[in-house]
Design a protein around this motif. Structure first.
Motif, short mmCIF file in Angstrom:
data_model
loop_
_atom_site.label_atom_id
_atom_site.label_comp_id
_atom_site.label_asym_id
_atom_site.label_seq_id
_atom_site.Cartn_x
_atom_site.Cartn_y
_atom_site.Cartn_z
N PRO A 95 0.69 -1.24 -0.03
CA PRO A 95 -0.07 0.12 0.03
C PRO A 95 0.85 1.16 0.01
O PRO A 95 1.93 1.14 0.70
N ILE A 96 0.44 2.39 -0.70
CA ILE A 96 1.15 3.38 -0.90
C ILE A 96 0.75 4.69 -0.61
O ILE A 96 -0.81 4.87 -0.93
N VAL A 97 0.94 5.61 0.27
CA VAL A 97 0.45 6.75 0.50
C VAL A 97 -0.39 7.78 -0.73
O VAL A 97 0.68 7.69 -1.52
N GLY A 98 -1.40 7.87 -0.83
CA GLY A 98 -1.89 8.66 -1.79
C GLY A 98 -2.74 8.18 -2.82
O GLY A 98 -3.15 8.49 -3.76
N ILE A 99 -2.61 6.45 -2.95
CA ILE A 99 -3.05 5.66 -3.86
C ILE A 99 -4.24 5.01 -3.07
O ILE A 99 -4.04 4.50 -2.10
N ARG A 100 -5.23 5.25 -3.71
CA ARG A 100 -6.74 4.88 -3.16
C ARG A 100 -7.00 3.26 -3.35
O ARG A 100 -8.18 2.97 -3.03
N SER A 101 -6.23 2.49 -3.75
CA SER A 101 -6.59 1.05 -4.05
C SER A 101 -6.90 0.31 -2.71
O SER A 101 -8.02 -0.61 -2.91
N CYS A 102 -6.35 0.59 -1.61
CA CYS A 102 -6.94 -0.14 -0.51
C CYS A 102 -8.15 0.70 0.00
O CYS A 102 -9.08 -0.47 -0.03
N THR A 103 -8.35 1.72 -0.13
CA THR A 103 -9.99 2.24 0.22
C THR A 103 -10.80 1.74 -1.01
O THR A 103 -11.91 0.97 -0.34
N ASP A 104 -10.51 1.89 -2.08
CA ASP A 104 -11.56 1.50 -3.19
C ASP A 104 -11.94 0.08 -3.28
O ASP A 104 -12.89 -0.46 -3.30
N ASN A 105 -10.77 -0.82 -3.17
CA ASN A 105 -11.08 -2.14 -3.15
C ASN A 105 -11.38 -2.95 -1.99
O ASN A 105 -12.14 -4.10 -2.20
N PHE A 106 -10.95 -2.67 -0.95
CA PHE A 106 -11.23 -3.49 0.38
C PHE A 106 -12.15 -2.62 1.40
O PHE A 106 -12.56 -3.30 2.41
N LYS A 107 -12.51 -1.29 1.16
CA LYS A 107 -13.51 -0.68 1.87
C LYS A 107 -14.89 -0.19 1.35
O LYS A 107 -15.78 -0.85 1.31
N ILE A 108 -14.59 0.43 0.26
CA ILE A 108 -15.73 1.10 -0.54
C ILE A 108 -16.59 0.16 -1.41
O ILE A 108 -17.88 0.02 -1.29
N ALA A 109 -15.56 -0.72 -2.15
CA ALA A 109 -16.46 -1.54 -3.09
C ALA A 109 -16.90 -2.70 -2.37
O ALA A 109 -18.49 -2.96 -2.76
N PRO A 110 -16.44 -3.32 -1.16
CA PRO A 110 -17.43 -4.24 -0.64
C PRO A 110 -18.75 -3.55 -0.06
O PRO A 110 -19.98 -4.33 -0.08
N GLN A 111 -18.58 -2.64 0.70
CA GLN A 111 -20.00 -1.85 0.99
C GLN A 111 -20.82 -1.52 -0.06
O GLN A 111 -22.03 -1.81 0.21
#
Length: 258
Positions: A95-111
């Protein structure tokens, strides 16, 4: 049925996003106090890399309080990609600061997938609203949703206008201790977090090291160049006793939506 069907255009689904941190836990208490309205459900995205204290909070308090005191469902969703740690390990990445893949793939998308299972697939009109735990001291994190069908609400700002310290005070009144939430390999965490991880959870600390070492090997094989991400992991972790990096104020109480 989890939620009784209704006209979602006239009465959008109200979803309390729960990240397992200070703000979102205080938000549950204030709903119970009657100071915030009752949502239809509480929704938590499990990255499968949460700190043990967050997992314990959910299993020992948050789920029970939501279901038996508030009387609404507490739903846990996970990414179809599995664990965030395993996903990054397979890709040879971190995971990298400023890259939203964590948020998008593992938080927002499942919800959003779960919410879609209730409100349907109609686009262009508001069908649901997610309540995020942003407080006055971090109002800069406030933003608009990137989709029309699922909006964002900020009850701790717009209804109560409370700070993070107000949340801490309410938790203390309840006798609750809530540690900062987030993944054990979060790139936003600073020196204090990683020192504690090393001392209190050496197994997770080693996994954080292994994740970056794996990424370093993968990047070197692909590009012939070393990994240069500027994280507080890998080689820098061996210098924690002399390294001083600020800890993020991010609580993830908003489910990493921002």
């Amino acid at each position: 049925m989890l939620i009784e069907p209704r006209n979602w255009v006239e009465d959008p689904l109200q979803v309390g996003s729960y990240g397992g941190g200070t703000q979102s836990s205080a938000k549950l208490l204030w709903i119970g106090d009657g100071l915030l309205p009752l949502p239809d459900l509480i929704l938590h995205s499990n990255t499968m890399a949460e700190m043990p204290s967050t997992e314990n909070l959910i299993s020992e308090w948050a789920r029970d309080f939501t279901e038996n005191v508030l009387g609404i469902p507490f739903v846990v969703v996970e990414s179809h990609r599995g664990s965030i740690y395993d996903d990054y390990f397979r890709k040879g990445a971190i995971p990298i600061v400023g890259i939203r893949s964590c948020t998008d793939n593992f938080k927002i998308a499942p919800q959003r997938r779960f919410i879609r299972s209730i409100v349907g697939k109609q686009n262009g009109v508001l069908l649901a609203e997610c309540w995020l735990g942003i407080t006055t001291d971090e109002e800069r994190r406030r933003s608009e949703s990137n989709v029309k069908w699922c909006g964002l609400k900020y009850p701790l700002l717009d209804i109560m206008s409370v700070s993070r310290q107000d949340c801490i005070d309410r938790l203390e009144q309840e006798g609750l201790h809530v540690d900062k939430s987030g993944c054990f390999h979060c790139p936003y965490a600073g020196t204090t977090f990683y020192r504690s991880l090393r001392d209190d959870h050496p197994d997770l600390f080693q996994k954080a090291l292994d994740l970056e070492a794996n990424a370093e090997r993968a990047v070197l094989e692909r590009t012939g160049k070393p990994l240069r991400m500027g994280l507080v992991q890998g080689k820098k972790l061996s210098m924690l006793d002399s390294l001083e990096l600020p800890d993020s104020t991010c609580d993830s109480g908003a489910g990493c939506f921002i």
